[in-house]
Write a protein that holds these residues in place. Structure first.
Motif, mmCIF file in Angstrom:
data_model
loop_
_atom_site.group_PDB
_atom_site.id
_atom_site.type_symbol
_atom_site.label_atom_id
_atom_site.label_comp_id
_atom_site.label_asym_id
_atom_site.label_seq_id
_atom_site.Cartn_x
_atom_site.Cartn_y
_atom_site.Cartn_z
ATOM 1 N N HIS A 83 0.848 -1.202 0.000
ATOM 2 C CA HIS A 83 0.000 0.000 0.000
ATOM 3 C C HIS A 83 0.887 1.258 0.000
ATOM 4 O O HIS A 83 0.675 2.177 -0.795
ATOM 5 C CB HIS A 83 -0.907 -0.058 1.251
ATOM 6 C CG HIS A 83 -1.660 1.200 1.562
ATOM 7 N ND1 HIS A 83 -3.039 1.234 1.636
ATOM 8 C CD2 HIS A 83 -1.251 2.463 1.852
ATOM 9 C CE1 HIS A 83 -3.423 2.462 1.947
ATOM 10 N NE2 HIS A 83 -2.357 3.224 2.089
ATOM 11 N N HIS A 87 1.940 5.009 -2.603
ATOM 12 C CA HIS A 87 2.190 6.418 -2.262
ATOM 13 C C HIS A 87 3.563 6.840 -2.804
ATOM 14 O O HIS A 87 3.732 7.959 -3.267
ATOM 15 C CB HIS A 87 2.150 6.627 -0.749
ATOM 16 C CG HIS A 87 0.778 6.461 -0.158
ATOM 17 N ND1 HIS A 87 -0.345 6.997 -0.731
ATOM 18 C CD2 HIS A 87 0.344 5.807 0.954
ATOM 19 C CE1 HIS A 87 -1.408 6.695 0.006
ATOM 20 N NE2 HIS A 87 -1.020 5.957 1.031
ATOM 21 N N GLU A 112 -6.298 7.000 -0.762
ATOM 22 C CA GLU A 112 -6.255 5.799 0.080
ATOM 23 C C GLU A 112 -6.873 4.596 -0.607
ATOM 24 O O GLU A 112 -6.308 3.501 -0.592
ATOM 25 C CB GLU A 112 -6.964 6.066 1.414
ATOM 26 C CG GLU A 112 -6.119 6.831 2.388
ATOM 27 C CD GLU A 112 -4.711 6.279 2.456
ATOM 28 O OE1 GLU A 112 -4.543 5.113 2.862
ATOM 29 O OE2 GLU A 112 -3.781 6.993 2.085
HETATM 30 ZN ZN LIG Z 1 -2.145 5.206 2.559
#
Ligand SMILES: [Zn+2]
Length: 212
Positions: A83, A87, A112
Motif C-alpha cells: 500500500h 504512495h 487511500e
Molecule cells: Zn495510505
C-alpha cells in the motif's frame, strides 16, 4: 457506481511493477517486498503506533521512508508495505510539496482507496483470483464461509481472511455483510484441526529444543 478510471490505471501500474520485479503470487513474501524497498531506496522503520495506524509514507529531503506498526502480523504487514509503495510511486510529489501531510491520508479517500486497489492487485491479481474461484467451483453469490477457508488454504497468495472477504463481496461472490460474524480462524481450526504450532506434539518438541 461508475468504475473510477484512475483505479484501473493503478491496477495496471501494479501489474507493471510486478513484471518489473519478477513478482509471482506464490513467491511473494516479506523478503521480496523488503528487496523491492531496498531497490527503490525506501527505508523501513518499525514503529510503536496505536493499533489503528498501520503505516505511513514519508519523504523528507528526497529521503523516502515508511514507518510501519511493528505489531502487524505477516499478511497485513505485507499488504501495508505494498500500500505504501503506491504512495511512493504515485503520490510522492504531493507528499513532498506538503499538499498532503502524513496522517492526513485517511481523509484523502481517493488516494487511500487507490493505494488499497494497487496493493490488492500487486499481491493477488484479480484474474488469478477469479481463475482460482473457478477451479474451486465457487459461484457468484454462492460463496460460503467454508469456501473462504478452502480458498485461503489453496490460493497460495500471502493474503489475510479480511483480504479475501472484502474481494469476494466486492466482486459479488458473497452478499455484503455475509461474513461479518464469521471467525474464520476458528472455522479453519474446526474444519482442518489446529495449526501446527498449537498442536501438543509440536509444543512438546519445541519445549525440548528450547531446553537444550
Ligand atoms: Zn495510505
Amino acid at each position: 457506481m461508475m468504475a473510477n478510471p484512475n483505479y484501473a490505471s493503478l491496477k495496471e501500474l501494479a501489474r507493471a511493477k510486478r513484471a518489473q520485479y519478477g513478482v509471482t503470487t506464490e513467491a511473494l513474501n516479506l523478503i521480496v517486498v523488503r528487496k523491492i524497498y531496498s531497490d527503490e531506496g525506501i527505508r523501513i522503520d518499525n514503529w510503536e503506533f496505536p493499533r489503528t495506524i498501520r503505516a505511513a509514507y514519508m519523504s523528507d529531503d528526497a529521503d523516502p521512508s515508511v514507518a510501519i506498526n511493528k505489531t502487524l502480523p505477516r499478511e497485513p504487514r505485507l499488504f501495508s508495505l505494498v500500500h505504501e509503495l503506491k504512495h511512493h510511486y504515485v503520490d510522492r510529489p504531493k507528499i513532498e510539496q506538503g499538499q498532503i501531510k502524513c496522517g492526513d491520508y485517511n481523509e484523502n479517500q481517493t488516494i487511500e482507496i487507490g493505494a488499497e486497489v494497487f496493493a490488492a492487485e500487486f499481491i493477488y491479481p484479480e484474474t488469478e483470483f477469479l481463475e482460482r474461484l473457478q477451479l474451486l467451483n465457487i459461484e457468484p453469490g454462492q460463496c460460503s464461509p467454508e469456501d473462504v477457508v478452502r480458498l485461503k488454504r489453496e490460493c497460495r497468495a500471502c493474503v489475510s481472511y479480511q483480504f479475501l472477504r472484502k474481494r469476494l463481496v466486492r466482486l459479488g461472490f458473497a452478499m455484503p455483510h455475509a461474513f461479518d460474524k464469521i471467525q474464520f480462524q476458528k472455522l479453519e481450526e474446526q474444519l482442518y484441526g489446529p495449526p501446527i504450532y498449537k498442536q501438543k506434539w509440536f509444543q512438546r518438541r519445541r519445549g525440548r529444543a528450547q531446553a537444550k
